[in-house]
Design a protein around this motif. Structure first.
Motif, PDB file in Angstrom:
ATOM      1  N   UNK A 156      52.160  38.565  26.094  1.00 30.98           N
ATOM      2  CA  UNK A 156      53.461  37.848  26.438  1.00 30.98           C
ATOM      3  C   UNK A 156      53.680  37.453  27.485  1.00 30.98           C
ATOM      4  N   UNK A 157      52.626  38.031  28.864  1.00 24.55           N
ATOM      5  CA  UNK A 157      53.742  38.222  29.718  1.00 24.55           C
ATOM      6  C   UNK A 157      52.735  36.483  30.997  1.00 24.55           C
ATOM      7  N   UNK A 158      53.869  36.012  31.382  1.00 24.35           N
ATOM      8  CA  UNK A 158      53.092  35.000  32.552  1.00 24.35           C
ATOM      9  C   UNK A 158      52.764  35.924  34.099  1.00 24.35           C
ATOM     10  N   UNK A 159      51.801  36.978  33.964  1.00 24.03           N
ATOM     11  CA  UNK A 159      51.350  36.868  34.658  1.00 24.03           C
ATOM     12  C   UNK A 159      50.768  36.975  35.425  1.00 24.03           C
ATOM     13  N   UNK A 160      50.623  35.801  36.177  1.00 28.17           N
ATOM     14  CA  UNK A 160      49.659  34.624  36.130  1.00 28.17           C
ATOM     15  C   UNK A 160      50.439  33.908  37.765  1.00 28.17           C
ATOM     16  N   UNK A 161      51.845  34.035  36.933  1.00 28.82           N
ATOM     17  CA  UNK A 161      52.956  32.792  37.772  1.00 28.82           C
ATOM     18  C   UNK A 161      53.163  33.934  39.040  1.00 28.82           C
ATOM     19  N   UNK A 186      24.943  22.833  47.598  1.00 29.18           N
ATOM     20  CA  UNK A 186      24.891  22.712  49.084  1.00 29.18           C
ATOM     21  C   UNK A 186      24.352  21.604  49.926  1.00 29.18           C
ATOM     22  N   UNK A 187      23.201  21.368  49.961  1.00 27.05           N
ATOM     23  CA  UNK A 187      22.457  20.252  50.960  1.00 27.05           C
ATOM     24  C   UNK A 187      22.746  19.176  50.557  1.00 27.05           C
ATOM     25  N   UNK A 188      23.203  18.494  49.547  1.00 23.84           N
ATOM     26  CA  UNK A 188      23.673  17.456  49.797  1.00 23.84           C
ATOM     27  C   UNK A 188      25.093  17.414  49.744  1.00 23.84           C
ATOM     28  N   UNK A 189      26.442  16.411  49.522  1.00 25.68           N
ATOM     29  CA  UNK A 189      27.308  15.223  49.861  1.00 25.68           C
ATOM     30  C   UNK A 189      27.997  16.792  49.412  1.00 25.68           C
ATOM     31  N   UNK A 190      29.461  17.061  50.467  1.00 25.17           N
ATOM     32  CA  UNK A 190      30.330  18.362  49.878  1.00 25.17           C
ATOM     33  C   UNK A 190      31.342  17.367  49.456  1.00 25.17           C
ATOM     34  N   UNK A 191      31.798  18.783  48.075  1.00 19.66           N
ATOM     35  CA  UNK A 191      32.624  17.667  47.284  1.00 19.66           C
ATOM     36  C   UNK A 191      34.089  18.129  47.609  1.00 19.66           C
ATOM     37  N   UNK A 192      34.609  17.750  46.924  1.00 22.39           N
ATOM     38  CA  UNK A 192      36.545  17.990  46.818  1.00 22.39           C
ATOM     39  C   UNK A 192      36.617  19.177  45.538  1.00 22.39           C
ATOM     40  N   UNK A 193      37.213  19.768  45.656  1.00 21.83           N
ATOM     41  CA  UNK A 193      37.885  20.789  44.555  1.00 21.83           C
ATOM     42  C   UNK A 193      38.921  21.168  44.572  1.00 21.83           C
ATOM     43  N   UNK A 194      39.442  21.305  43.636  1.00 23.01           N
ATOM     44  CA  UNK A 194      40.770  21.760  43.292  1.00 23.01           C
ATOM     45  C   UNK A 194      41.069  22.955  42.637  1.00 23.01           C
ATOM     46  N   UNK A 195      41.201  24.005  43.567  1.00 17.11           N
ATOM     47  CA  UNK A 195      40.968  25.303  42.735  1.00 17.11           C
ATOM     48  C   UNK A 195      42.500  26.071  42.330  1.00 17.11           C
ATOM     49  N   UNK A 196      42.875  26.538  40.822  1.00 15.83           N
ATOM     50  CA  UNK A 196      44.018  26.359  40.521  1.00 15.83           C
ATOM     51  C   UNK A 196      44.557  28.415  40.862  1.00 15.83           C
ATOM     52  N   UNK A 197      44.814  28.630  41.561  1.00 14.52           N
ATOM     53  CA  UNK A 197      45.109  30.346  41.711  1.00 14.52           C
ATOM     54  C   UNK A 197      46.231  30.964  40.409  1.00 14.52           C
ATOM     55  N   UNK A 198      45.199  31.624  39.291  1.00 14.94           N
ATOM     56  CA  UNK A 198      45.862  32.243  38.363  1.00 14.94           C
ATOM     57  C   UNK A 198      45.830  33.760  38.914  1.00 14.94           C
ATOM     58  N   UNK A 199      45.480  34.270  39.581  1.00 13.63           N
ATOM     59  CA  UNK A 199      45.081  35.733  40.879  1.00 13.63           C
ATOM     60  C   UNK A 199      43.258  35.869  41.002  1.00 13.63           C
ATOM     61  N   UNK A 238      41.014  29.676  37.704  1.00 18.14           N
ATOM     62  CA  UNK A 238      40.333  31.111  38.513  1.00 18.14           C
ATOM     63  C   UNK A 238      40.664  32.480  37.456  1.00 18.14           C
ATOM     64  N   UNK A 239      40.066  32.795  37.943  1.00 21.14           N
ATOM     65  CA  UNK A 239      40.681  35.206  37.416  1.00 21.14           C
ATOM     66  C   UNK A 239      41.809  34.625  36.958  1.00 21.14           C
ATOM     67  N   UNK A 240      42.651  36.113  36.327  1.00 21.93           N
ATOM     68  CA  UNK A 240      43.832  36.760  36.479  1.00 21.93           C
ATOM     69  C   UNK A 240      44.010  37.588  35.512  1.00 21.93           C
ATOM     70  N   UNK A 241      45.427  37.993  35.531  1.00 24.42           N
ATOM     71  CA  UNK A 241      45.547  38.702  34.608  1.00 24.42           C
ATOM     72  C   UNK A 241      46.873  38.437  33.132  1.00 24.42           C
ATOM     73  N   UNK A 309      36.556  41.769  33.504  1.00 21.10           N
ATOM     74  CA  UNK A 309      37.002  42.554  33.718  1.00 21.10           C
ATOM     75  C   UNK A 309      38.775  41.359  33.020  1.00 21.10           C
ATOM     76  N   UNK A 310      38.655  41.690  31.556  1.00 22.67           N
ATOM     77  CA  UNK A 310      39.576  40.970  30.798  1.00 22.67           C
ATOM     78  C   UNK A 310      39.773  42.216  29.382  1.00 22.67           C
ATOM     79  N   UNK A 311      41.171  41.582  29.488  1.00 22.33           N
ATOM     80  CA  UNK A 311      41.610  41.984  28.346  1.00 22.33           C
ATOM     81  C   UNK A 311      42.231  41.241  27.008  1.00 22.33           C
ATOM     82  N   UNK A 312      41.974  40.294  27.139  1.00 25.57           N
ATOM     83  CA  UNK A 312      41.854  39.657  26.273  1.00 25.57           C
ATOM     84  C   UNK A 312      40.518  38.613  25.956  1.00 25.57           C
ATOM     85  N   UNK A 313      40.094  38.010  24.897  1.00 29.16           N
ATOM     86  CA  UNK A 313      39.296  37.397  24.860  1.00 29.16           C
ATOM     87  C   UNK A 313      39.512  36.234  24.139  1.00 29.16           C
ATOM     88  N   UNK A 314      38.424  35.072  23.313  1.00 22.85           N
ATOM     89  CA  UNK A 314      38.722  33.866  22.606  1.00 22.85           C
ATOM     90  C   UNK A 314      38.428  34.262  21.412  1.00 22.85           C
TER      91      UNK A 314
END
Length: 373
Positions: A156-161, A186-199, A238-241, A309-314
């Motif tokens: 029940x804890x939002x540790x990612x935030x 990586x040999x073609x044109x570079x791609x723009x990526x937004x990465x969410x940081x959950x940890x 991303x990964x996170x707790x 590294x995870x304690x929860x699963x789908x």
């Protein structure tokens, strides 16, 4: 050694062990987990996914090669406490910046050695997820067991935030060495990526850059509109707790992004994406923590040895319509990867950047890049 003071470990289920302090003084507690990796303790200690947990290393000798700061996965230590069978009296490594006990003391990590980590591991396997406490302050067994029962669990804890970056930033570092598994994309044109940081781990960011992405990292709670304003070619989760179901702001944001950009998720990102697609998650009896977990890719039939590294699963019993199971754990049958056939989103439970661990699954970064065209 940094210190010779006594230390004690107790679980809410009544296990009590006496050992020696090999880190900072104090008292800390959390969910007790065990990691089966034979090396990589520094990467484990700096992985934000371990927030809220007490980590026991099953390999009996830890600290023999010291600590090299360039191996850190983040800027600080994250486990609540650290448990080992034997801390090496001396370290030997030309890359090392310090000994592990000195590093633990510097970063305020309460740590204990001289305890039977086999007994601890068996206890967790028999009792499931338990809370524990490690202390240099109190030696009374009953008192410590009672304190362990009051420790906050990860449920029940939002540790990612709590572990996420507070502001957006760009990451430009790839790997110094050649990495053929990634460089082809990586040999073609570079791609723009937004990465969410959950940890997020640094080696995930290096892998993305090395694969050909220009990466902007954003906080865990960033709204979808702010992400789309950056005009990314794709989005990474991303990964996170912690408990994925508790990361509600992130779930809402990802729900607004699905179908608008290709998405790839790892670990907690996989769980959040699965929830958005209609699946459910559940806490595992003792989780997966280590670098030797066999996973079958159902599309190719290939078995990969993976870092996890995870304690929860789908929940495998209730995958919604349109969500295809792509990877499965060969030890216990748990969900290790999903793909939505029509929405262009996919995710895996394990760590293809494998720090520490094998590189069998590094091709997943390339596969994501190729999906973006």
């Amino acid at each position: 050694m940094a210190t010779q003071r006594p230390a004690y470990l107790a679980t809410e289920t009544g296990l009590f062990l006496a050992g020696r302090s090999v880190g900072a003084p104090g008292e800390r507690g959390g969910d007790l987990v065990f990691n089966t990796a034979m090396s990589g303790y520094h990467e484990v200690l700096t992985d934000p996914s371990y927030a809220g947990q007490v980590v026991t290393m099953t390999y009996p000798l830890i600290g023999n090669y010291g600590v090299a700061e360039e191996d850190a996965e983040s800027a600080r230590a994250w486990p609540e406490a650290f448990v080992v069978r034997e801390m090496a009296a001396r370290h030997s490594n030309q890359r090392a910046d310090s000994s592990l006990p000195d590093w633990l003391a510097k970063h305020g990590v309460v740590a204990i050695d001289g305890v039977d980590t086999r007994q601890i591991t068996k206890h967790v396997r028999e009792h499931g997820s338990v809370r524990c406490i490690v202390s240099t302050e109190t030696s009374d067994p009953k008192e410590l067991v009672a304190r362990a029962a009051k420790v906050a669990a990860t449920d029940g804890r939002d540790l990612a935030s709590e572990v996420s970056t507070q502001e957006a930033y760009t990451w430009t570092d790839g790997y110094d060495a050649s990495y053929p598994a990634l460089e082809e994309a990586a040999r073609g044109p570079r791609r723009r990526l937004v990465a969410y940081d959950f940890g997020i781990k640094r080696n995930i960011l290096r892998s993305l850059v090395h694969t050909g992405f220009d990466v902007t990292v954003v906080p865990a709670w960033t709204p979808a509109a702010d992400v789309l304003a950056l005009e990314p070619d794709g989005v990474f989760l991303s990964n996170g707790p912690g408990d994925p179901a508790a990361v509600t702001r992130s779930i809402d944001a990802v729900a607004d992004l699905v179908g608008k950009r290709p998405i790839f998720g790892i670990c907690l990102g996989h769980q959040i994406l699965s929830i958005v697609l209609g699946a459910k998650t559940q806490k595992m009896p003792f989780g997966h923590h280590g670098s030797n977990h066999p996973v079958r890719d159902l599309a190719t039939g290939r078995v990969e040895i993976t870092a996890q590294n995870h304690s929860f699963a789908v929940d495998a019993s209730a995958l919604p319509s349109g969500v295809e199971l792509t990877h499965v754990n060969l030890n216990d049958g748990t969900v290790e990867g999903v793909h939505h056939i029509g929405l262009g989103v996919s995710s895996v439970q394990y760590h293809p950047e494998a720090a520490p661990g094998p590189l069998d699954a590094a091709h997943l970064f390339r596969r994501f890049a190729e999906r973006l065209g």
